[in-house]
Design an enzyme around this catalytic site. Structure first.
Site, short mmCIF file in Angstrom:
data_model
loop_
_atom_site.label_atom_id
_atom_site.label_comp_id
_atom_site.label_asym_id
_atom_site.label_seq_id
_atom_site.Cartn_x
_atom_site.Cartn_y
_atom_site.Cartn_z
N TYR A 440 42.33 46.41 39.06
CA TYR A 440 43.30 46.47 37.95
C TYR A 440 42.62 46.38 36.59
CZ TYR A 440 43.84 41.25 38.51
OH TYR A 440 43.66 39.90 38.63
N GLU A 441 43.43 46.59 35.58
CA GLU A 441 42.91 46.68 34.19
C GLU A 441 41.92 47.82 34.05
OE1 GLU A 441 43.94 45.67 31.54
OE2 GLU A 441 45.40 44.42 32.56
N GLY A 442 42.18 48.91 34.74
CA GLY A 442 41.26 50.04 34.73
C GLY A 442 40.23 49.84 35.82
N GLN A 447 36.08 52.00 33.93
CA GLN A 447 35.34 51.18 32.95
C GLN A 447 34.00 51.84 32.62
OE1 GLN A 447 36.69 48.54 31.53
NE2 GLN A 447 38.47 48.74 32.86
#
Ligand SMILES: Cc1cc2nc3c(=O)[nH]c(=O)nc-3n(C[C@H](O)[C@H](O)[C@H](O)COP(=O)(O)OP(=O)(O)OC[C@H]3O[C@@H](n4cnc5c(N)ncnc54)[C@H](O)[C@@H]3O)c2cc1C
Length: 600
Positions: A440-442, A447
């Site tokens: 999650y969060e990319g 990233q």
């Protein structure tokens, strides 16, 4: 049952001795952060995390969250009370602005406390973790009215926050968002759509939940250029701040998932819910990025935290469990077998974990300091430099930090042998909980692309040039001390590999973007190695000075020097292999058609 003891001593070493935050005492917030206050906060927060939150981690995993027929959700037994104690103690307000009821202390201190809480209980820590991301977005993009209405109670923790990006057809590619926001006569918007995988979307820890939701207005371009951000409270808030009617937002179901069982991952249904635009129309992604960047650092800290709690339990098991004999002859001849700790292969895993965890903790805390300096440093040049470095290091701490955090959790499970695979011992929970941070969060591959595709070329490579210069200077400063010279040489060599890989991307990435895409993940890992190498040089130099001063705690400082040497010997050489992988380019990676992957 696994145990946890917060690494307050190590965080204090980094904050007070390595980063020496006392030198910034003339900046707002830092004046209060004296070495004594830092020590007190770390000790007390550490105690709270270990004594109140950690004991709920394993039972919370076993019980999970419950959705009731009316759509309400309850977190595992004990979570509500433990969260209440967190709010009452003010742990969430440390780095929050005084204007809205926060303590205004430096983020670097808040980051250390966040690590302790995540290590003690990642599922529980996510409820306030998402709130602080939502607070960052409202602080930067919210109107004065929105800030006054929502921030005081979000800062205090009485209300929690969420971020709503993901939809069934739309994960990484936010241009695919379908949720609609239709303007209403009173200036509000009617929000309709379904969001999935929403962490802390519904629960019983706080009296209200403030959702930040990405949606498209009726005439918006059907791409990332048409996304706007809305604040959508679960319970509408009257102009005087009191709670009003229930909004048309509900939790349709909660996910049954691999880990973080104590955190409710919700399908959220917006059925014409009342929302208010945050910032400008069609500029929602930029606003959400503020929240996402804060959250990415937070997720990187989750990687460090899971590594640390797993490491602590790996060490204690290696000390107690007896199997086999030391290769050099019995270490404890009076016993039938030696502790696992004598075996070099077990030591390899423990040293690997120690070198990563302590190095990555230092990197995360340095990033916390960069957050502060990017806002508060005295000159525009210093603020810009801090912001450049922070932007560059955010995907590294998120991507490398969570890849390695997961590796370490798995290695520590390995030390427990078959017992690590058994649920009641808790080691497999660390592996399961650590896994989500890579997604999650990319996702970490995304990233890496952010690092290579956006952060490297920005401002003609200004940030990476600054980073190279910082590492070169640190190596040069360390070279004269024979306790550090070898570490410096190896970190310098790794930095050379990073420079070579950067140059290769400049020459080959533009011509064929697949070359950049195929090498980005390796690049992120080289940069992780060099960043941790930089941290180990700084820590080793500080330890050498402390040893020379002879003020006590010699074993602690000596261990820093030894671990720096281990890092240089065992991590730094990987940079060369990774650079050569990058230089292999994309040809073989991309050559085969889909049919060639079929095995049947
Ligand atoms: C437990 C949990 C909690 C979550 N919490 C939240 C939350 O609070 N709020 C929220 O909005 N979302 C949340 N999410 C959603 C999460 O952020 C997404 O799952 C994630 O961004 C990836 O999206 P996706 O699952 O649709 O995967 P996809 O976008 O379909 O991607 C699948 C894989 O393909 C690769 N990939 C995709 N696109 C690219 C690209 N352009 N370049 C290179 N590789 C690529 C990546 O490796 C990725 O892992 C959560 C998810 C889970 C499982």
């Amino acid at each position: 049952m696994p145990t946890y003891k917060a690494p307050a001593r190590d965080a204090r070493f980094i904050i007070n001795e390595v980063l020496r935050i006392e030198q910034y005492a003339d900046l707002p917030g830092f004046d209060a952060a004296t070495p004594d206050l830092v020590e007190t906060v770390l000790d007390e927060a550490g105690k709270f995390a270990a004594e109140v939150w950690a004991p709920l981690n394993l039972p919370g995993d076993q019980e999970g969250c419950t959705r009731h027929p009316d759509g309400s959700v309850t977190a595992p037994t004990g979570f509500k009370d433990a969260y209440q104690q967190y709010v009452e103690a003010g742990w969430g307000t440390l780095g929050m602005p005084a204007e809205f009821g926060g303590q205004g202390l430096p983020h670097v201190l808040g980051f250390a406390v966040e690590e302790f809480l995540c290590a003690a209980n990642q599922s529980l820590a996510m409820y306030p973790g998402l709130t602080s991301g939502a607070v960052s977005a409202l602080l930067t993009k919210g109107s004065a009215e929105q800030q006054a209405l929502y921030l005081p109670k979000m800062v205090s923790g009485e209300w929690t926050g969420t971020m709503n990006l993901t939809e069934p057809q739309c994960g990484t590619d936010l241009g695919l968002i379908r949720t609609r926001a239709v303007p209403q006569m009173d200036g509000s918007y009617a929000i309709t759509g379904t969001k999935i995988f929403i962490s802390a979307g519904e629960h019983d820890l706080s009296e209200n939940i403030i959702h930040l939701v990405l949606a498209k207005t009726p005439d918006a371009p059907d791409s990332t250029k048409g996304i706007s951000l809305f604040v959508v409270p679960k319970i509408l808030v009257n102009p005087d701040g009191s709670l009003g009617a229930r909004n048309a937002v509900s939790c349709g179901s909660i996910e049954h998932k691999m880990g973080i069982h104590g955190n409710a991952t919700c399908v959220m249904n917006y059925d014409g819910a009342t929302g208010y635009m945050v910032g400008e129309e069609n500029k929602g992604l930029a606003a959400m990025f503020i929240m996402m960047n804060a959250a990415r650092l937070g997720v990187g800290i989750q990687g460090v935290a899971q590594a640390d709690v797993a490491y602590q339990n790996g060490v204690s098991y290696a000390a107690e469990r007896r199997q086999g004999r030391a290769l050099t002859g019995p270490a404890e001849p009076g016993e039938k077998a030696d502790p696992l700790f004598v075996h070099p292969d077990v030591r390899r895993m423990l040293m690997d974990a120690k070198a990563f965890t302590e190095g990555a903790r230092a990197l995360a805390l340095w990033c916390g300091l960069l957050v502060d300096l990017s806002h508060l440093a005295a000159t525009e040049e210093e603020r810009q430099q801090a912001d450049d470095l922070l932007g560059l290091l955010t995907p590294v701490i998120k991507g490398y930090g969570t890849d390695k955090g997961y590796d370490v959790a798995t290695a520590m499970q390995q030390i427990w042998g078959g017992h690590g695979y058994i649920a009641e011992n808790g080691m497999e929970q660390f592996v399961r909980d650590a896994r989500i941070a890579m997604i999650y969060e990319g996702a970490n591959g995304v990233q890496a692309m952010d690092l290579v595709g956006r952060k490297l070329p920005a401002h003609m490579g200004r940030a990476i040039q600054t980073f190279f210069a910082v590492v070169d200077r640190e190596c040069a400063d360390a070279r004269g001390d024979n306790r550090l010279a070898d570490v410096a040489a190896k970190v310098e060599k790794a930095n050379g590999e990073l420079k070579a890989a950067t140059m290769w991307f400049m020459q080959n990435g533009m011509a064929n973007p697949n070359n950049a895409g195929a090498g980005a993940h390796h690049y992120m890992h080289i940069m992780g190695i060099v960043s941790l190498g930089l941290m180990w040089l700084r820590m080793a130099r500080t330890a050498a000075v402390a040893l020379d001063a002879g003020g006590g705690d010699a074993a602690y400082y000596q261990a820093k020097l030894t671990t720096a040497r281990f890092f240089a010997e065992r991590y730094a050489p990987d940079a060369g292999a990774l650079r050569r992988k990058i230089e292999g380019g994309a040809e073989a990676v991309m050559a085969l058609p889909l049919e060639a992957f079929a095995t049947a």
